[in-house]
Design a protein around this motif. Structure first.
Motif, PDB file in Angstrom:
ATOM      1  N   MET A 289      31.903  35.726  45.597  1.00  0.00           N
ATOM      2  CA  MET A 289      33.126  35.481  44.854  1.00  0.00           C
ATOM      3  C   MET A 289      34.004  36.716  44.914  1.00  0.00           C
ATOM      4  N   SER A 290      35.291  36.483  45.064  1.00  0.00           N
ATOM      5  CA  SER A 290      36.255  37.573  45.006  1.00  0.00           C
ATOM      6  C   SER A 290      36.303  38.111  43.585  1.00  0.00           C
ATOM      7  N   THR A 291      36.431  39.403  43.467  1.00  0.00           N
ATOM      8  CA  THR A 291      36.592  40.009  42.146  1.00  0.00           C
ATOM      9  C   THR A 291      38.090  40.131  41.860  1.00  0.00           C
ATOM     10  N   SER A 292      38.419  40.401  40.618  1.00  0.00           N
ATOM     11  CA  SER A 292      39.831  40.596  40.283  1.00  0.00           C
ATOM     12  C   SER A 292      40.381  41.809  41.027  1.00  0.00           C
ATOM     13  N   ALA A 293      39.531  42.840  41.223  1.00  0.00           N
ATOM     14  CA  ALA A 293      39.960  44.016  41.985  1.00  0.00           C
ATOM     15  C   ALA A 293      40.262  43.633  43.434  1.00  0.00           C
ATOM     16  N   GLY A 294      39.440  42.795  44.012  1.00  0.00           N
ATOM     17  CA  GLY A 294      39.665  42.357  45.390  1.00  0.00           C
ATOM     18  C   GLY A 294      40.940  41.546  45.522  1.00  0.00           C
ATOM     19  N   LEU A 295      41.162  40.647  44.576  1.00  0.00           N
ATOM     20  CA  LEU A 295      42.372  39.828  44.623  1.00  0.00           C
ATOM     21  C   LEU A 295      43.628  40.665  44.404  1.00  0.00           C
ATOM     22  N   SER A 296      43.496  41.730  43.606  1.00  0.00           N
ATOM     23  CA  SER A 296      44.676  42.563  43.332  1.00  0.00           C
ATOM     24  C   SER A 296      45.099  43.392  44.551  1.00  0.00           C
ATOM     25  N   VAL A 297      44.183  43.666  45.475  1.00  0.00           N
ATOM     26  CA  VAL A 297      44.522  44.441  46.673  1.00  0.00           C
ATOM     27  C   VAL A 297      44.544  43.572  47.929  1.00  0.00           C
ATOM     28  N   LEU A 298      44.543  42.278  47.746  1.00  0.00           N
ATOM     29  CA  LEU A 298      44.488  41.334  48.868  1.00  0.00           C
ATOM     30  C   LEU A 298      45.568  41.645  49.912  1.00  0.00           C
ATOM     31  N   HIS A 299      46.753  41.934  49.490  1.00  0.00           N
ATOM     32  CA  HIS A 299      47.871  42.187  50.414  1.00  0.00           C
ATOM     33  C   HIS A 299      47.664  43.447  51.252  1.00  0.00           C
ATOM     34  N   ALA A 300      46.832  44.374  50.788  1.00  0.00           N
ATOM     35  CA  ALA A 300      46.642  45.653  51.491  1.00  0.00           C
ATOM     36  C   ALA A 300      45.410  45.668  52.391  1.00  0.00           C
ATOM     37  N   LEU A 301      44.634  44.597  52.389  1.00  0.00           N
ATOM     38  CA  LEU A 301      43.392  44.563  53.166  1.00  0.00           C
ATOM     39  C   LEU A 301      43.657  44.247  54.633  1.00  0.00           C
ATOM     40  N   THR A 302      42.738  44.689  55.485  1.00  0.00           N
ATOM     41  CA  THR A 302      42.827  44.362  56.906  1.00  0.00           C
ATOM     42  C   THR A 302      42.582  42.865  57.107  1.00  0.00           C
ATOM     43  N   PHE A 303      42.905  42.391  58.278  1.00  0.00           N
ATOM     44  CA  PHE A 303      42.868  40.963  58.600  1.00  0.00           C
ATOM     45  C   PHE A 303      41.585  40.255  58.148  1.00  0.00           C
ATOM     46  N   GLU A 304      40.422  40.698  58.639  1.00  0.00           N
ATOM     47  CA  GLU A 304      39.174  40.011  58.318  1.00  0.00           C
ATOM     48  C   GLU A 304      38.817  40.159  56.845  1.00  0.00           C
ATOM     49  N   HIS A 305      39.004  41.358  56.292  1.00  0.00           N
ATOM     50  CA  HIS A 305      38.721  41.563  54.870  1.00  0.00           C
ATOM     51  C   HIS A 305      39.613  40.668  54.010  1.00  0.00           C
ATOM     52  N   HIS A 306      40.868  40.571  54.372  1.00  0.00           N
ATOM     53  CA  HIS A 306      41.813  39.711  53.660  1.00  0.00           C
ATOM     54  C   HIS A 306      41.325  38.266  53.670  1.00  0.00           C
ATOM     55  N   ASP A 307      40.943  37.771  54.842  1.00  0.00           N
ATOM     56  CA  ASP A 307      40.511  36.375  54.964  1.00  0.00           C
ATOM     57  C   ASP A 307      39.265  36.099  54.142  1.00  0.00           C
ATOM     58  N   ILE A 308      38.342  37.043  54.100  1.00  0.00           N
ATOM     59  CA  ILE A 308      37.115  36.852  53.329  1.00  0.00           C
ATOM     60  C   ILE A 308      37.433  36.802  51.835  1.00  0.00           C
ATOM     61  N   ILE A 309      38.217  37.748  51.338  1.00  0.00           N
ATOM     62  CA  ILE A 309      38.562  37.754  49.914  1.00  0.00           C
ATOM     63  C   ILE A 309      39.340  36.489  49.549  1.00  0.00           C
ATOM     64  N   ALA A 310      40.274  36.089  50.389  1.00  0.00           N
ATOM     65  CA  ALA A 310      41.053  34.878  50.122  1.00  0.00           C
ATOM     66  C   ALA A 310      40.155  33.645  50.095  1.00  0.00           C
ATOM     67  N   ALA A 311      39.184  33.574  50.997  1.00  0.00           N
ATOM     68  CA  ALA A 311      38.294  32.407  51.068  1.00  0.00           C
ATOM     69  C   ALA A 311      37.272  32.382  49.943  1.00  0.00           C
ATOM     70  N   CYS A 312      36.981  33.539  49.375  1.00  0.00           N
ATOM     71  CA  CYS A 312      35.923  33.629  48.359  1.00  0.00           C
ATOM     72  C   CYS A 312      36.440  33.452  46.937  1.00  0.00           C
TER      73      CYS A 312
END
Length: 94
Positions: free
Chosen positions: A1-24
């Motif tokens: 599951m994405s954490t609130s911290a992960g969702l808050s930095v979603l826009h700054a993550l690299t491509f694969e990291h972004h996709d994983i956080i968005a999907a989770c």
């Protein structure tokens, strides 16, 4: 599951990291995630561990007792046998 911290930095993550956080945003297994993102399972495992270490992803491992419960495996096998094949007939895997 994405954490609130992960969702808050979603826009700054690299491509694969972004996709994983968005999907989770909903719980799912690493295998489901890899299939959905069309990435190799081991790649997703490594990336997910990186995200967990950064506090962007919460990983929940199943109860070991359930994972080794043979009755669960038997029910899965029985369920798969009950799925009709492409001809509409049940599979005989005996």
């Amino acid at each position: 599951m994405s954490t609130s911290a992960g969702l808050s930095v979603l826009h700054a993550l690299t491509f694969e990291h972004h996709d994983i956080i968005a999907a989770c945003r909903r719980p799912q297994s690493v295998a489901e995630l890899a299939a959905g993102l069309r990435l190799h399972l081991n790649v997703v495992r490594v990336l997910a561990e990186d995200l967990r270490a950064a506090g962007h992803l919460a990983i929940h491992r199943p109860n070991a007792g359930t994972a080794q419960d043979l009755s669960v495996l038997r029910r899965v096998i029985d369920g798969l046998r009950a799925v009709p094949d492409s001809r509409g007939t049940l599979r005989d895997t005996s």
